[in-house]
Design an enzyme around this catalytic site. Structure first.
Site, PDB file in Angstrom:
ATOM      1  N   ALA A  70       0.826  -1.262  -0.130  1.00 23.76           N
ATOM      2  CA  ALA A  70       0.107  -0.104   0.037  1.00 23.76           C
ATOM      3  C   ALA A  70       0.849   1.165   0.229  1.00 23.76           C
ATOM      4  O   ALA A  70       2.188   1.121   0.329  1.00 23.76           O
ATOM      5  CB  ALA A  70      -0.949  -0.217   1.281  1.00 23.76           C
ATOM      6  N   GLY A 113       0.740  -5.115   0.960  1.00 29.13           N
ATOM      7  CA  GLY A 113      -0.602  -5.333  -0.165  1.00 29.13           C
ATOM      8  C   GLY A 113      -0.198  -5.708  -1.355  1.00 29.13           C
ATOM      9  O   GLY A 113      -1.194  -6.163  -1.955  1.00 29.13           O
ATOM     10  N   GLU A 116      -0.300  -9.416  -0.978  1.00 26.84           N
ATOM     11  CA  GLU A 116      -1.754  -9.759  -0.829  1.00 26.84           C
ATOM     12  C   GLU A 116      -2.458  -9.672  -1.948  1.00 26.84           C
ATOM     13  O   GLU A 116      -3.365 -10.546  -2.263  1.00 26.84           O
ATOM     14  CB  GLU A 116      -2.443  -8.742   0.192  1.00 26.84           C
ATOM     15  CG  GLU A 116      -1.947  -9.057   1.636  1.00 26.84           C
ATOM     16  CD  GLU A 116      -2.342  -7.852   2.595  1.00 26.84           C
ATOM     17  OE1 GLU A 116      -2.360  -6.771   2.203  1.00 26.84           O
ATOM     18  OE2 GLU A 116      -2.657  -8.265   3.639  1.00 26.84           O
ATOM     19  N   GLU A 136       4.410  -5.325   7.062  1.00 27.86           N
ATOM     20  CA  GLU A 136       3.604  -4.375   7.673  1.00 27.86           C
ATOM     21  C   GLU A 136       4.172  -4.070   9.015  1.00 27.86           C
ATOM     22  O   GLU A 136       4.070  -2.691   9.569  1.00 27.86           O
ATOM     23  CB  GLU A 136       2.200  -4.620   7.579  1.00 27.86           C
ATOM     24  CG  GLU A 136       1.494  -4.522   6.306  1.00 27.86           C
ATOM     25  CD  GLU A 136       1.592  -5.735   5.308  1.00 27.86           C
ATOM     26  OE1 GLU A 136       2.462  -6.776   5.769  1.00 27.86           O
ATOM     27  OE2 GLU A 136       0.828  -5.874   4.514  1.00 27.86           O
TER      28      GLU A 136
END
Ligand code: CO8
Length: 262
Positions: A70, A113, A116, A136
């Site tokens: 992200a 992300g 993911e 993260e």
């Protein structure tokens, strides 16, 4: 800083019959997933899912990064309510809901992300220099789009815990060993390998392909008995398709089947 030649942050091509290639295009930030990219990905996946001419989707980034997570700069100052109101789970869901098989073609970093996102795919082809990780924890948060769940289902508790608690990435070879990727190829051949695989899938009877994807994914979260029943029912359903009759007749008549998706 790598420059972007095409201004669009998500590019969609149709390089082979029945195959769409979706490319994340923010090379200057290692393809960090900002809200704009996530919205574009959701829109494209919804659109491709509804397009009968598209039978398989390949999702990729660039040589340096599939996606390095992200966009940290876009989240650093956010509060909890703001994060909730962003409703990013709905954007991820649009990708998870794609009824067509999705192949992630991963070169470089697939972190946070980005890892993911790759795990939203049905098949992952990785270049030998690719790195997968859930870092993260190192920036004070935790995975939020499947990094504690899809990862655990893919590799089991002990490998998943090691990755999410240390934040340390794994190589493509390790990822293959632990079941996080389907195939490792030389870096330069990742997209081509994924496209070839997509072309093979695109030539299969689309109703059978969609049923296989739906049952395999739904079955993972069901009891074995319920999942076997789902499988049986979906198989029975396919006996009402023209492609089942064509596929079996073509075999008996020793000719190539012509599938129409009906
Ligand atoms: N967000 C924002 N910018 C990034 C990101 C990122 N995730 N990753 C890289 N960049 C930027 C860098 O800031 C840098 O920008 P600038 O040139 O302006 O300084 C540029 O990309 C190039 O990066 P580096 O200079 O760092 O390149 P290196 O080759 O030295 O390192 C790495 C590459 C290893 C990928 C490194 O950039 C890195 O560690 N990136 C961060 C990885 C990370 O921590 N990812 C997890 C983010 S958190 C997350 O994904 C939460 C997911 C939750 C999902 C649901 C949310 C609602």
């Amino acid at each position: 800083m790598p420059k972007r030649e095409n201004m669009a942050e998500v590019l969609v091509e149709r390089p082979r019959e029945g195959v769409a290639l979706v490319r994340i295009n923010r090379p200057e930030v290692k393809n960090a997933l900002n809200m704009a990219v996530r919205r574009l990905l959701a829109e494209e996946f919804r659109r491709l899912g509804e397009n009968a001419e598209v039978r398989c989707v390949v999702l990729t980034g660039n040589d340096a990064a599939f996606a390095a997570g992200a966009d940290i700069k876009e989240m650093a100052d956010a509060g909890a309510i703001e994060m909730m109101l962003r409703g990013t789970h709905r954007l991820w869901q649009a990708i998870a809901d794609c009824p067509k098989p999705v192949i992630a073609a991963v070169n470089g970093y697939a972190l946070g992300g980005g890892c993911e996102l790759a795990m939203h795919a049905d098949i992952i082809v990785a270049g030998e220099s690719a790195r997968f990780g859930q870092p993260e924890v190192r920036v004070g948060i935790m995975p939020g789009a499947g990094g504690t769940q899809r990862l655990t289902r893919a590799v089991g508790k002990f490998q998943a815990m090691k990755m999410v608690l240390t934040g340390r990435p794994v190589s493509a070879a390790e990822a293959l060993r632990m079941g996080l990727v389907s195939e490792v190829t030389p870096d330069a051949q990742v997209v081509e390998t994924a496209l070839e695989m997509a072309e093979t899938i695109a030539a299969m009877p689309p109703l059978a392909v969609m049923q296989i994807k739906e049952v395999l994914l739904a079955g993972q979260d069901a009891s074995l008995g319920a999942a076997l029943m789902l499988e049986r029912k979906a198989l029975q359903l396919l006996y009402d398709s023209r492609d089942q009759k064509e596929g079996m007749r073509a075999f008996i008549e020793k000719r190539r089947a012509k599938f129409v998706g009906k």
